[in-house]
Write an enzyme that holds these catalytic residues in place. Structure first.
Site, PDB file in Angstrom:
ATOM      1  N   HIS A 189      38.477  43.950  46.095  1.00  0.00           N
ATOM      2  CA  HIS A 189      39.188  42.771  45.594  1.00  0.00           C
ATOM      3  C   HIS A 189      39.746  42.956  44.192  1.00  0.00           C
ATOM      4  O   HIS A 189      40.482  42.105  43.705  1.00  0.00           O
ATOM      5  CB  HIS A 189      38.298  41.524  45.667  1.00  0.00           C
ATOM      6  CG  HIS A 189      38.263  40.926  47.042  1.00  0.00           C
ATOM      7  ND1 HIS A 189      37.924  41.663  48.150  1.00  0.00           N
ATOM      8  CD2 HIS A 189      38.538  39.687  47.491  1.00  0.00           C
ATOM      9  CE1 HIS A 189      37.986  40.881  49.218  1.00  0.00           C
ATOM     10  NE2 HIS A 189      38.360  39.681  48.854  1.00  0.00           N
ATOM     11  N   TYR A 240      41.210  47.027  55.830  1.00  0.00           N
ATOM     12  CA  TYR A 240      40.015  46.891  54.974  1.00  0.00           C
ATOM     13  C   TYR A 240      39.395  45.498  55.096  1.00  0.00           C
ATOM     14  O   TYR A 240      38.478  45.153  54.354  1.00  0.00           O
ATOM     15  CB  TYR A 240      40.356  47.198  53.512  1.00  0.00           C
ATOM     16  CG  TYR A 240      39.384  48.144  52.831  1.00  0.00           C
ATOM     17  CD1 TYR A 240      38.009  47.883  52.831  1.00  0.00           C
ATOM     18  CD2 TYR A 240      39.812  49.297  52.197  1.00  0.00           C
ATOM     19  CE1 TYR A 240      37.105  48.748  52.215  1.00  0.00           C
ATOM     20  CE2 TYR A 240      38.918  50.168  51.573  1.00  0.00           C
ATOM     21  CZ  TYR A 240      37.572  49.882  51.585  1.00  0.00           C
ATOM     22  OH  TYR A 240      36.692  50.741  50.976  1.00  0.00           O
TER      23      TYR A 240
END
Ligand code: MNH
Length: 552
Positions: A176, A353
């Site tokens: 992230h 992902y």
């Protein structure tokens, strides 16, 4: 006139250009020629003849234990690793060829960082079917696909590699910092800095960073709870965080990334890196009493970026790959090569992902079981059980297996949204990505899934193996033996992962030296830090289990 590029005629990374009713393929420097770049040049043929297949490589990596033991403990390991770095990084276009703003190469592709780049241009807009020329005229609904192929019936643990929940949260926390879709602007837009920059600790803008800093000795703001350091409360560092209204003021924390108050697993990672930053500042101040706050802060940040990359390559990717070949990070291996120290985030790296199958439905901490619903936003449980105990518990719980029918209820809607976004981006079919990443296209649904029932349902849904949507395919492909992930993840995402970390400026010949990291001490932290070091030097005694694999 009909657009002939609709059927993806150009092979081997050749570029299709429409010419009225016809088309040309630009095969320049692909190693192939012919109308569709289908005929190998002499040296391409020679290389293809000696190149082992992906399956052979799997076999070699997963067997020959003593052979690899010998390699791993000899200077030859550098030869192997350099060959690997070169092979994977050569698969990434740098500078990028495409981005989500245009269907062809433009100046903006290079210059506008608010777009994700893409590995393949989109399916042309005027195609007879959504996936080009093959498959059904209408795709099944994203809800149907998610329910049929992705929804968890019963939790399937990762018994292949015994991946821990701690790794699952590391994956989310780590990625992230660079997967940051700007959903308001669209699925192809991003607010990412396109690098491993630890912006999830420091904030993505200088303004956010300044809110999080104490401006004393380089340190980040923090608070003490039961004798331990944690992220500061939101009142003390007023940055934007996304908390639902029911979370009381005093239970809101300020973290580099605005989503990271959401899960105790993310909170654990945010806390350990915060502690490490402040610890490194102490180490640096001791060595450089004359340094000001700014220099201590900036140097600690570079050291943390290095430590992060070290753990990612040597332990995290090693765990995922799970072979007898010891992977390691050594920027020097690329110093003699033609290599760009610049990275861009590719949207086809972001989608596969989405590892939501790794998340269990329940979390077990020191005899207490938390359902996912009671886990979300419940950072209190860390204070209740203690930081060490929580980390130990997350190292002892097996994460979900990556693969079909294993996304829990809370995350299924994310999968639905991701399918929709793939469609909005008009991503090419799975088999086109296989070809782009030098992997033979699947011929049958059975070959894709290895499961008769799923294969039949998939055929029903898509009609043609060449029309399977990439995201669905990436998530349900049969696994690679011995690996946590699937073939396409290996073939496509490892180039983006390695390309991304190796292109970090700290890996460049100019930066990779002691003075960048405040001297030998800092440089050594970068070169040697392990997962266990990171946690154990930042926790009270005793340090429990800290592991990416759950012990037998
Ligand atoms: Mn996860 C995006 C929830 C675990 C990887 N995740 C999202 C979104 C939500 C979300 C909500 C966003 C948005 C949307 O599609 O509208 N995720 C969760 C929850 C858990 C979770 C509740 C755990 C429980 N996520 C994980 C894990 C990974 C992961 C583990 C592993 C890498 N998630 C992603 C990625 C995105 C995402 C990648 C895309 C982020 C972006 O592009 O901005």
């Amino acid at each position: 006139a009909e657009n002939q590029c609709r059927s993806f005629p150009c092979q081997n990374r050749g570029v299709c250009m429409r010419e009225g009713d016809s088309y040309t393929c630009d095969c320049t420097r692909t190693g192939y020629y012919g109308q569709n770049c289908e005929t190998p040049e002499f040296w391409t043929k020679v290389k293809a003849a000696i190149k082992p297949s992906a399956e052979t490589i799997d076999y070699l990596r997963n067997n020959l234990k003593w052979f690899w033991y010998g390699i791993n403990n000899s200077p030859l390991r550098k030869v192997v690793m350099r060959a690997f770095y070169k092979a994977v990084t050569s698969k990434v276009d740098s500078p990028p060829l495409y981005h989500t703003g245009h269907d062809y190469t433009t100046w903006d592709t290079y210059s506008d960082w608010s777009y994700y780049t893409r590995a393949l241009p989109p399916v042309p807009a005027d195609c007879p079917t959504p996936m080009g020329t093959k498959g059904r005229k209408e795709l099944p609904s994203p809800e149907y696909l998610a329910q049929t192929f992705l929804a968890r019936r019963r939790f399937i643990p990762d018994m292949r590699r015994r991946t821990s929940v701690l790794l699952g949260f590391m994956a989310q926390h780590f990625t992230h910092q660079f997967f940051k879709t700007d959903y308001k602007k669209g699925p192809g837009r991003t607010w990412s800095n396109h690098a491993v920059d630890m912006s999830h600790v420091y904030g993505e803008t200088t303004e956010r960073q300044h809110q999080l800093r104490t401006f004393q000795d380089g340190k980040l703001k923090h608070q003490w709870v039961d004798g331990e350091v944690y992220p500061p409360s939101l009142q003390d560092a007023p940055v934007h965080m996304t908390y639902p209204p029911n979370v009381p003021e005093e239970k809101r924390f300020a973290i580099g990334h605005e989503f990271f108050g959401m899960l105790p697993g993310l909170f654990v990672w945010a806390t350990v890196w915060l502690r490490e930053h402040n610890r490194v500042c102490d180490v640096m101040k001791e060595l450089h009493p004359d340094w000001d706050d700014e220099r201590l802060f900036q140097t600690a940040r570079l050291i943390l970026i290095g430590e992060k990359i070290k753990i990612v390559v040597d332990e995290y990717i090693q765990h995922l790959a799970g072979s007898n070949v010891q992977l390691f990070w050594d920027p020097e291996l690329l110093f003699e090569e033609r290599f760009q120290y610049q990275n861009r985030i590719v949207v086809e790296f972001n989608h596969p992902y989405h590892w939501h199958p790794l998340m269990p439905d329940q979390f077990h901490i020191n005899g207490t079981t938390y359902d996912m619903e009671d886990f979300l936003y419940n950072n209190d449980l860390i204070f209740k059980h203690g930081f060490n105990v929580t980390v130990d518990a997350m190292s002892r719980q097996i994460a979900g297996q990556f693969g079909p029918k294993n996304i829990g209820a809370v995350n299924l809607k994310v999968a639905v949204e991701t399918i929709k976004r793939g469609r909005e981006l008009r991503m090419q079919p799975l088999n086109e990505y296989r070809k782009r990443f030098v992997t033979p296209p699947y011929k049958t649904f059975q070959e894709l899934t290895g499961d008769e029932e799923i294969a039949a349902q998939l055929e029903e849904a898509y009609g043609d193996i060449d029309a399977v949507e990439p995201y669905v395919g990436w998530l349900i492909e049969k696994p690679v033996p011995g690996n946590v992930l699937s073939r396409m993840f290996l073939q496509m995402a490892s180039p983006f992962s390695f390309g991304g970390v190796l292109a970090n400026p700290i890996c460049s010949p100019g930066w990779w030296k002691p003075s960048t990291f405040g001297g030998e001490v800092g440089f050594n932290l970068v070169k040697t830090t392990t997962l266990k070091d990171l946690f154990c030097r930042n926790m009270n005694e005793p340090c429990g289990l800290v592991s990416f694999a759950v012990p037998e």
